[in-house]
Design a protein around this motif. Structure first.
Motif, PDB file in Angstrom:
ATOM      1  N   ASN A  29       0.814  -1.223   0.000  1.00 16.85           N
ATOM      2  CA  ASN A  29       0.000   0.000   0.000  1.00 16.85           C
ATOM      3  C   ASN A  29       0.849   1.275   0.000  1.00 16.85           C
ATOM      4  N   LYS A  30       2.039   1.185   0.581  1.00 20.32           N
ATOM      5  CA  LYS A  30       2.945   2.347   0.553  1.00 20.32           C
ATOM      6  C   LYS A  30       3.494   2.580  -0.852  1.00 20.32           C
ATOM      7  N   LEU A  31       3.748   1.498  -1.579  1.00 20.79           N
ATOM      8  CA  LEU A  31       4.380   1.606  -2.899  1.00 20.79           C
ATOM      9  C   LEU A  31       3.385   1.809  -4.038  1.00 20.79           C
ATOM     10  N   ARG A  32       2.214   1.191  -3.914  1.00 23.96           N
ATOM     11  CA  ARG A  32       1.269   1.137  -5.041  1.00 23.96           C
ATOM     12  C   ARG A  32       0.958   2.513  -5.657  1.00 23.96           C
ATOM     13  N   PRO A  33       0.719   3.564  -4.848  1.00 23.95           N
ATOM     14  CA  PRO A  33       0.390   4.851  -5.455  1.00 23.95           C
ATOM     15  C   PRO A  33       1.523   5.432  -6.303  1.00 23.95           C
ATOM     16  N   HIS A  34       2.729   4.932  -6.135  1.00 19.76           N
ATOM     17  CA  HIS A  34       3.881   5.511  -6.830  1.00 19.76           C
ATOM     18  C   HIS A  34       4.325   4.689  -8.048  1.00 19.76           C
ATOM     19  N   ILE A  35       3.629   3.580  -8.286  1.00 20.63           N
ATOM     20  CA  ILE A  35       3.939   2.732  -9.452  1.00 20.63           C
ATOM     21  C   ILE A  35       2.830   2.961 -10.482  1.00 20.63           C
ATOM     22  N   ASP A  36       3.222   3.178 -11.715  1.00 18.84           N
ATOM     23  CA  ASP A  36       2.250   3.428 -12.781  1.00 18.84           C
ATOM     24  C   ASP A  36       1.139   2.367 -12.763  1.00 18.84           C
ATOM     25  N   SER A  37      -0.105   2.848 -12.906  1.00 17.06           N
ATOM     26  CA  SER A  37      -1.259   1.940 -12.750  1.00 17.06           C
ATOM     27  C   SER A  37      -1.321   0.892 -13.870  1.00 17.06           C
ATOM     28  N   SER A  38      -0.597   1.103 -14.966  1.00 11.34           N
ATOM     29  CA  SER A  38      -0.581   0.097 -16.035  1.00 11.34           C
ATOM     30  C   SER A  38       0.296  -1.101 -15.664  1.00 11.34           C
ATOM     31  N   LYS A  39       1.009  -0.997 -14.534  1.00 12.36           N
ATOM     32  CA  LYS A  39       1.941  -2.058 -14.151  1.00 12.36           C
ATOM     33  C   LYS A  39       1.462  -2.799 -12.902  1.00 12.36           C
ATOM     34  N   ASP A  40       1.786  -4.082 -12.846  1.00 12.64           N
ATOM     35  CA  ASP A  40       1.440  -4.889 -11.678  1.00 12.64           C
ATOM     36  C   ASP A  40       2.570  -4.821 -10.662  1.00 12.64           C
ATOM     37  N   LEU A  41       2.182  -4.795  -9.398  1.00 11.18           N
ATOM     38  CA  LEU A  41       3.149  -4.745  -8.298  1.00 11.18           C
ATOM     39  C   LEU A  41       3.014  -6.003  -7.454  1.00 11.18           C
ATOM     40  N   GLU A  42       4.149  -6.555  -7.053  1.00  6.56           N
ATOM     41  CA  GLU A  42       4.148  -7.719  -6.160  1.00  6.56           C
ATOM     42  C   GLU A  42       5.184  -7.501  -5.063  1.00  6.56           C
ATOM     43  N   VAL A  43       4.800  -7.806  -3.848  1.00  2.33           N
ATOM     44  CA  VAL A  43       5.692  -7.679  -2.701  1.00  2.33           C
ATOM     45  C   VAL A  43       5.915  -9.064  -2.103  1.00  2.33           C
ATOM     46  N   MET A  44       7.181  -9.465  -2.023  1.00  2.00           N
ATOM     47  CA  MET A  44       7.519 -10.731  -1.378  1.00  2.00           C
ATOM     48  C   MET A  44       8.375 -10.397  -0.163  1.00  2.00           C
ATOM     49  N   LEU A  45       7.946 -10.872   0.995  1.00  2.40           N
ATOM     50  CA  LEU A  45       8.638 -10.520   2.231  1.00  2.40           C
ATOM     51  C   LEU A  45       9.082 -11.782   2.958  1.00  2.40           C
ATOM     52  N   TYR A  46      10.405 -11.876   3.170  1.00  9.29           N
ATOM     53  CA  TYR A  46      10.975 -12.986   3.937  1.00  9.29           C
ATOM     54  C   TYR A  46      11.156 -12.543   5.378  1.00  9.29           C
ATOM     55  N   GLU A  47      10.476 -13.214   6.296  1.00  9.70           N
ATOM     56  CA  GLU A  47      10.681 -12.915   7.716  1.00  9.70           C
ATOM     57  C   GLU A  47      11.867 -13.714   8.249  1.00  9.70           C
ATOM     58  N   THR A  48      12.024 -14.914   7.723  1.00 12.41           N
ATOM     59  CA  THR A  48      13.214 -15.741   7.971  1.00 12.41           C
ATOM     60  C   THR A  48      13.583 -16.309   6.601  1.00 12.41           C
ATOM     61  N   PRO A  49      14.768 -16.927   6.491  1.00 12.61           N
ATOM     62  CA  PRO A  49      15.118 -17.493   5.185  1.00 12.61           C
ATOM     63  C   PRO A  49      14.101 -18.526   4.691  1.00 12.61           C
ATOM     64  N   ARG A  50      13.350 -19.132   5.622  1.00 16.38           N
ATOM     65  CA  ARG A  50      12.408 -20.173   5.212  1.00 16.38           C
ATOM     66  C   ARG A  50      10.950 -19.731   5.188  1.00 16.38           C
ATOM     67  N   ASN A  51      10.645 -18.624   5.864  1.00 18.44           N
ATOM     68  CA  ASN A  51       9.245 -18.170   5.930  1.00 18.44           C
ATOM     69  C   ASN A  51       9.074 -16.881   5.154  1.00 18.44           C
ATOM     70  N   PHE A  52       8.220 -16.931   4.141  1.00 13.95           N
ATOM     71  CA  PHE A  52       7.993 -15.718   3.354  1.00 13.95           C
ATOM     72  C   PHE A  52       6.559 -15.665   2.851  1.00 13.95           C
ATOM     73  N   VAL A  53       6.106 -14.449   2.591  1.00 13.99           N
ATOM     74  CA  VAL A  53       4.741 -14.244   2.123  1.00 13.99           C
ATOM     75  C   VAL A  53       4.771 -13.362   0.872  1.00 13.99           C
ATOM     76  N   THR A  54       3.728 -13.473   0.090  1.00  6.57           N
ATOM     77  CA  THR A  54       3.629 -12.703  -1.154  1.00  6.57           C
ATOM     78  C   THR A  54       2.278 -12.004  -1.207  1.00  6.57           C
ATOM     79  N   TYR A  55       2.303 -10.728  -1.558  1.00  8.43           N
ATOM     80  CA  TYR A  55       1.044  -9.997  -1.743  1.00  8.43           C
ATOM     81  C   TYR A  55       1.132  -9.189  -3.033  1.00  8.43           C
ATOM     82  N   SER A  56       0.077  -9.295  -3.827  1.00 11.29           N
ATOM     83  CA  SER A  56       0.064  -8.556  -5.104  1.00 11.29           C
ATOM     84  C   SER A  56      -1.270  -7.844  -5.316  1.00 11.29           C
TER      85      SER A  56
END
Ligand code: NI
Length: 135
Positions: A107-134
């Motif tokens: 949500n912090k980044l989305r307003p600053h990326i051109d709306s014609s483009k898709d944004l994906e955020v992948m966050l690793y909390e540990t080397p083995r645990n990560f989540v993805t939100y798009s």
């Protein structure tokens, strides 16, 4: 022809996972050690990806310098070396799990990326645990 470009970033932050309306027993059952009242830290690894058409003039989907600066100003400056529960307003009423942090970053980044483009955020909390939100 769509191409996905990605930029890696990093921040350290402390958090505590607990639900304020639950007693300590219930919080410990659900969150375990992450309910430590003295907080604990993670070395978060972040991968921000932008997908879109290649610009005919520049050959870029997104200018990496701009993306790098955006991640620095919107994400790293807001979260790095912070106690997420205490110092980051978005988590005043939101439990700072990796899931919720990834949504906040998106949500912090989305307003600053051109709306014609898709944004994906992948966050690793540990080397083995990560989540993805798009979005
Ligand atoms: Ni944790």
């Amino acid at each position: 022809m769509k191409v996905k470009v990605s930029r890696k970033a990093h921040f350290n932050a402390a958090h505590r996972l607990y639900h304020k309306d639950w007693d300590n027993k219930k919080n410990n059952e659900v969150f375990g050690k992450c309910n430590n009242p003295n907080y604990h830290g993670h070395n978060y690894e972040l991968i921000v990806s932008v997908t879109g058409e290649i610009d005919k003039n520049t050959g870029f989907v997104v200018d990496m310098k701009i993306l790098k600066d955006l991640i620095k100003s919107k994400v790293e400056d807001a979260l790095d070396h912070k106690n997420l529960n205490v110092e980051v307003p978005e988590f005043e009423k939101l439990i700072p799990t990796a899931e919720n942090i990834s949504v906040v970053i998106y949500n912090k980044l989305r307003p600053h990326i051109d709306s014609s483009k898709d944004l994906e955020v992948m966050l690793y909390e540990t080397p083995r645990n990560f989540v993805t939100y798009s979005g």
